[in-house]
Design a protein around this motif. Structure first.
Motif, short mmCIF file in Angstrom:
data_model
loop_
_atom_site.label_atom_id
_atom_site.label_comp_id
_atom_site.label_asym_id
_atom_site.label_seq_id
_atom_site.Cartn_x
_atom_site.Cartn_y
_atom_site.Cartn_z
N UNK A 155 1.16 -1.37 -0.23
CA UNK A 155 0.13 -0.07 -0.22
C UNK A 155 1.07 1.36 -0.30
N UNK A 156 2.29 1.20 0.70
CA UNK A 156 2.99 1.96 0.59
C UNK A 156 3.55 2.90 -1.17
N UNK A 157 3.18 3.92 -1.80
CA UNK A 157 3.66 4.28 -3.18
C UNK A 157 4.46 3.97 -3.55
N UNK A 158 5.50 4.49 -2.60
CA UNK A 158 7.18 4.62 -3.05
C UNK A 158 7.82 3.45 -2.36
N UNK A 159 7.18 1.89 -2.61
CA UNK A 159 7.65 0.57 -2.27
C UNK A 159 6.85 -0.05 -3.36
N UNK A 160 8.81 -0.71 -3.79
CA UNK A 160 7.99 -2.52 -4.79
C UNK A 160 8.40 -3.68 -4.22
#
Length: 573
Positions: A46-51
């Motif tokens: 859910x964290x946009x900056x984590x893949x």
């Protein structure tokens, strides 16, 4: 509204961990799902900056986090309780040995099960849940078992900040029922860390600089030798500035390759005892003073304890300590500060450099052979040398690639990584995955033996899924060549695979992956041309078929000396 301030809904542990990872520089987390970590993975996604990068097994996820930390400064992996944790622990031990900050997160049991007499799955059948924690205590610098939300915020922050301060892995276990529960301690965006810099004891620093300057300034032909702990001390720039000032020749220990500029005019090669770069070993061992900056002297780096180095001639600068000769020794003196201050006190002395230039003879290049002559390893690495640039990084697997890659001359800004202290075969597949994921501007050139590849081959699949464009040279010589040279036996012969066929099957026509098998220099030249031109955006897998006895001369010498060290009889009682 209350007192003019809008109420904020409480945040969650899962979101806090995700935001903390982003803040310290992590953009990719390597994971293997398991029922104890699934809710936590939801919050990381859910964290946009984590893949989230799903790996084929936990060992490779750990190796990938290790490779990522080498490129990015910090890495992270997430696995499940015990079956995942005890699988990833080998990779975490390697990161510990190499001083890499890897955040290893484990999804743990439901918080209600702690303190009960229940037996859980994924355990060894005992109601004691501490087995995994006890295993990690020896290979991480900090451990946090989070089964209560009240102190979770502090425990997560302490663990992550400790990894960064100590440059070592940490272990964080999070109960599977906690990541999504709101708690007021997580209401705000986490305040970015302020890690206060370590400052030397001023009197100790002055004493160390004065003693070292007196020691070196009276020497006739001193030399500088860089070791692997330059990285953890963040002292590469200070080292190069010292070299520029003092004029000494610069050598590197094998595990420091990639940390020092090899195109520097004072660079003379690798100091590795009997298997040193030509003329480098002679200059170092004939010096009347040597400065070892961040060394690790183990049986491998000392070629079976055979270095001709005398303690009374050495200054040894470690990340937080300096020892001059047989003494004195100065503690709480940090390497970068020490080197910077020392550069102001040393007289310029280029005697050893002039001696080197007098005796140096340029190395010969392997000559081109007849068409269709079987490929030789030295021909293969001649062509790999021509591929290197500031936009590439070399990753060398444990084995003869150590010695062949050590002889490569790295252009400016060309990266180089290998795992010499721990030496876990198979490390390079996961490390290539992690490094390439972190450094997308670089093209990784990985040199891997067939025996090592068989240990961890599955995560070529993950490289393809992530659209990576590394070039893997699979050196097929039919066995564990490095072990053969230490102690031969039938256990060093492995089953030959159709390696290109395997990678094609893994790709399954779904990704940008190109494979090729080469038997001659002509075929190798054509394969490299294809990999660097029309397939430059593909993962390229080149299987090089070489003779089983085709090894570097350095491995032959090193293997016999390490074998001798391993076979020493017990001391008399």
């Amino acid at each position: 509204m209350q007192d003019g301030i809008a109420r904020r809904s409480p945040g969650t542990l899962g979101r806090h961990l995700a935001r903390r990872l982003v803040q310290v520089g992590v953009r990719d987390v390597f994971s293997v799902p398991g029922d104890f970590n699934l809710t936590l993975l939801d919050h990381l996604i859910a964290e946009p900056q984590l893949n989230l990068v799903g790996c084929c097994n936990e060992l490779n996820a750990g190796y990938a986090a290790d490779g990522y930390a080498r490129a990015c400064g910090v890495g992270a992996c997430v696995v499940t309780f015990t079956v995942g944790g005890l699988s990833v622990i080998n990779a975490i031990a390697g990161s510990f040995s190499e001083n890499l900050p890897v955040i290893c997160v484990v999804g743990g049991p439901n918080s209600n099960d702690y303190g009960t007499n229940r037996v859980l799955h994924h355990t060894i059948g005992l109601p004691d849940f501490s087995q995994e924690l006890r295993c990690f205590q020896t290979v991480t610098c900090h451990q946090a078992v989070i089964n209560n939300l009240d102190d979770a915020h502090e425990m997560i922050d302490t663990a992550i900040s400790t990894a960064l301060k100590e440059s070592k892995p940490v272990y964080i276990s999070i109960s599977c029922n906690l990541p999504g529960i709101p708690h007021p301690t997580f209401a705000n965006e986490p305040v970015p860390y302020f890690l206060s810099p370590k400052v030397s004891n001023q009197l100790g620093l002055e004493g160390a600089v004065e003693a070292t300057a007196i020691f070196l300034n009276k020497a006739a032909k001193p030399v500088l030798v860089a070791g692997p702990k330059l990285r953890v001390a963040k002292a590469q720039q200070a080292f190069m500035e010292l070299a520029d000032t003092c004029g000494y020749p610069i050598a590197i220990m094998p595990s420091a390759k990639g940390l020092v500029l090899e195109h520097h005019p004072q660079f003379i090669g690798t100091y590795w005892g009997a298997v040193s770069t030509n003329f480098c070993g002679e200059i170092v061992e004939s010096a009347d003073a040597y400065v070892f900056v961040g060394p690790i002297f183990n049986d491998y780096s000392s070629v079976g304890y055979s270095l001709l180095i005398k303690k009374e001639k050495a200054v040894v600068a470690l990340p937080n300590r300096v020892t001059v000769g047989n003494g004195p020794s100065f503690g709480w003196v940090f390497m970068a500060e020490f080197l910077t201050a020392l550069s102001q006190k040393l007289k310029r002395n280029s005697t050893a450099m002039e001696n080197y230039r007098r005796i140096y003879v340029p190395p010969s290049m392997p000559i081109r052979r007849q068409n269709n002559e079987p490929l030789r390893v030295n021909i293969l690495f001649k062509h790999i040398q021509s591929m290197l640039s500031g936009e590439t990084t070399v990753i060398a697997e444990t084995g003869d690639s150590w010695f062949n890659c050590q002889k490569l001359r790295l252009p400016g800004n060309c990266g180089y990584e290998f795992q010499m202290q721990y030496g876990s075969i198979g490390w390079s597949i996961g490390a290539t995955l992690g490094y390439a994921q972190a450094a997308k501007q670089k093209r990784v050139i990985a040199c891997i033996g067939d025996g090592s590849f068989q240990v961890t081959a599955q995560d070529v699949s993950t490289m393809i899924r992530q659209g990576q464009r590394s070039i893997i040279f699979l050196i097929n010589n039919g066995g564990y060549t490095i072990e053969v040279e230490i102690h031969d036996g039938p256990y060093n012969v492995i089953k030959n695979w159709n390696y290109t066929g395997l990678v094609d099957a893994i790709n399954n026509g779904a990704g940008k992956c190109w494979t090729c098998k080469v038997n001659t220099e002509e075929e190798l030249e054509e394969a490299i041309s294809t990999a660097t031109r029309e397939k430059k955006d593909y993962l390229c897998f080149i299987e090089a078929i070489v003779h089983k006895d085709d090894t570097s001369k350095e491995l032959l010498e090193w293997g016999s000396r390490v074998s001798s060290a391993n076979s020493r009889p017990p001391n008399p009682q």
